[in-house]
Design a protein around this motif. Structure first.
Motif, PDB file in Angstrom:
ATOM      1  N   VAL A  61    -109.437 -10.641 -71.319  1.00  0.00           N
ATOM      2  CA  VAL A  61    -109.623  -9.636 -72.372  1.00  0.00           C
ATOM      3  C   VAL A  61    -109.652  -8.289 -71.672  1.00  0.00           C
ATOM      4  N   VAL A  62    -108.705  -7.429 -72.033  1.00  0.00           N
ATOM      5  CA  VAL A  62    -108.661  -6.065 -71.511  1.00  0.00           C
ATOM      6  C   VAL A  62    -109.173  -5.169 -72.627  1.00  0.00           C
ATOM      7  N   ALA A  63    -110.295  -4.484 -72.384  1.00  0.00           N
ATOM      8  CA  ALA A  63    -110.941  -3.726 -73.453  1.00  0.00           C
ATOM      9  C   ALA A  63    -111.070  -2.250 -73.108  1.00  0.00           C
ATOM     10  N   HIS A  64    -110.694  -1.411 -74.051  1.00  0.00           N
ATOM     11  CA  HIS A  64    -110.964   0.024 -73.953  1.00  0.00           C
ATOM     12  C   HIS A  64    -112.430   0.212 -74.315  1.00  0.00           C
ATOM     13  N   CYS A  65    -113.133   1.057 -73.579  1.00  0.00           N
ATOM     14  CA  CYS A  65    -114.582   1.216 -73.800  1.00  0.00           C
ATOM     15  C   CYS A  65    -114.926   1.628 -75.235  1.00  0.00           C
ATOM     16  N   ASP A  66    -114.031   2.358 -75.914  1.00  0.00           N
ATOM     17  CA  ASP A  66    -114.295   2.770 -77.294  1.00  0.00           C
ATOM     18  C   ASP A  66    -114.326   1.584 -78.256  1.00  0.00           C
ATOM     19  N   ALA A  67    -113.682   0.478 -77.892  1.00  0.00           N
ATOM     20  CA  ALA A  67    -113.630  -0.689 -78.771  1.00  0.00           C
ATOM     21  C   ALA A  67    -114.936  -1.473 -78.776  1.00  0.00           C
ATOM     22  N   ARG A  88    -111.220 -13.856 -67.919  1.00  0.00           N
ATOM     23  CA  ARG A  88    -111.555 -12.667 -67.132  1.00  0.00           C
ATOM     24  C   ARG A  88    -111.749 -11.499 -68.093  1.00  0.00           C
ATOM     25  N   VAL A  89    -112.616 -10.571 -67.708  1.00  0.00           N
ATOM     26  CA  VAL A  89    -112.884  -9.381 -68.522  1.00  0.00           C
ATOM     27  C   VAL A  89    -112.489  -8.157 -67.713  1.00  0.00           C
ATOM     28  N   ILE A  90    -111.616  -7.330 -68.287  1.00  0.00           N
ATOM     29  CA  ILE A  90    -111.210  -6.077 -67.658  1.00  0.00           C
ATOM     30  C   ILE A  90    -111.617  -4.959 -68.610  1.00  0.00           C
ATOM     31  N   LEU A  91    -112.551  -4.125 -68.171  1.00  0.00           N
ATOM     32  CA  LEU A  91    -113.043  -3.027 -68.996  1.00  0.00           C
ATOM     33  C   LEU A  91    -112.444  -1.714 -68.519  1.00  0.00           C
ATOM     34  N   CYS A  92    -111.836  -0.986 -69.446  1.00  0.00           N
ATOM     35  CA  CYS A  92    -111.257   0.322 -69.155  1.00  0.00           C
ATOM     36  C   CYS A  92    -112.243   1.383 -69.618  1.00  0.00           C
ATOM     37  N   VAL A 110    -110.419   2.485 -64.331  1.00  0.00           N
ATOM     38  CA  VAL A 110    -110.885   3.821 -64.684  1.00  0.00           C
ATOM     39  C   VAL A 110    -109.866   4.506 -65.594  1.00  0.00           C
ATOM     40  N   LEU A 111    -110.379   5.142 -66.659  1.00  0.00           N
ATOM     41  CA  LEU A 111    -109.542   5.933 -67.568  1.00  0.00           C
ATOM     42  C   LEU A 111    -109.419   7.355 -67.043  1.00  0.00           C
ATOM     43  N   PRO A 112    -108.299   8.018 -67.191  1.00  0.00           N
ATOM     44  CA  PRO A 112    -107.047   7.491 -67.726  1.00  0.00           C
ATOM     45  C   PRO A 112    -106.443   6.464 -66.778  1.00  0.00           C
ATOM     46  N   LEU A 113    -105.772   5.483 -67.365  1.00  0.00           N
ATOM     47  CA  LEU A 113    -105.233   4.384 -66.584  1.00  0.00           C
ATOM     48  C   LEU A 113    -104.173   4.857 -65.597  1.00  0.00           C
TER      49      LEU A 113
END
Length: 144
Positions: A61-67, A88-92, A110-113
């Motif tokens: 799961v790739v998640a944008h922090c705003d989600a 696996r968890v990938i947090l942006c 880290v954002l921006p990607l």
């Protein structure tokens, strides 16, 4: 040095869930994942992720922090693990590193990607899945 993966040489059944709006990012996460042979599912928020049943095909799961909205990080990881124990968890997120998370199943972008970092994270996931023991091989070489 750039890692190159040939999606033509493999067929993957594993799926990456992309959580949140990644359209404002410079890197097209979906296209990059598809280029490595992954299937993708786009979901807007954690509530939709909660509704999904455990699926063996979901590998990350790739998640944008705003989600994440009102969900705490440990609650979010628990929701992801309910999809499958190997997920696996990938947090942006806009900062790095994340304090208190020392888990091999967790990765931070880290954002921006950055294209390089994103490719590295997805490439690492690809290589881990390729070497996955005791599971039916998800990589089938084409016979010429």
């Amino acid at each position: 040095m750039h890692l190159r993966f040939s999606a033509r040489r493999i067929q993957m059944t594993d799926t990456i869930v992309i959580l949140g709006d990644m359209t404002k990012e410079r890197v097209d996460m979906r296209s990059m994942a598809l280029g490595l042979g992954f299937k993708t599912i786009q979901l807007p928020d954690v509530r939709r992720l909660k509704r999904m049943r455990m699926k063996s095909s979901i590998c990350a799961v790739v998640a944008h922090c705003d989600a994440l909205s009102e969900h705490k990080l440990d609650e979010f990881v628990h929701i992801c693990k309910a999809l499958g124990e190997d997920v696996r968890v990938i947090l942006c997120q806009p900062y790095f590193p994340l304090e208190g998370v020392d888990n091999p199943w967790f990765y931070t972008l880290v954002l921006p990607l950055s294209e390089t970092e994103t490719r590295h994270a997805l490439g690492f996931l690809w290589s881990v899945l390729k070497r996955r023991p005791n599971k039916k091989s998800i990589f089938k070489e084409k016979v010429a």
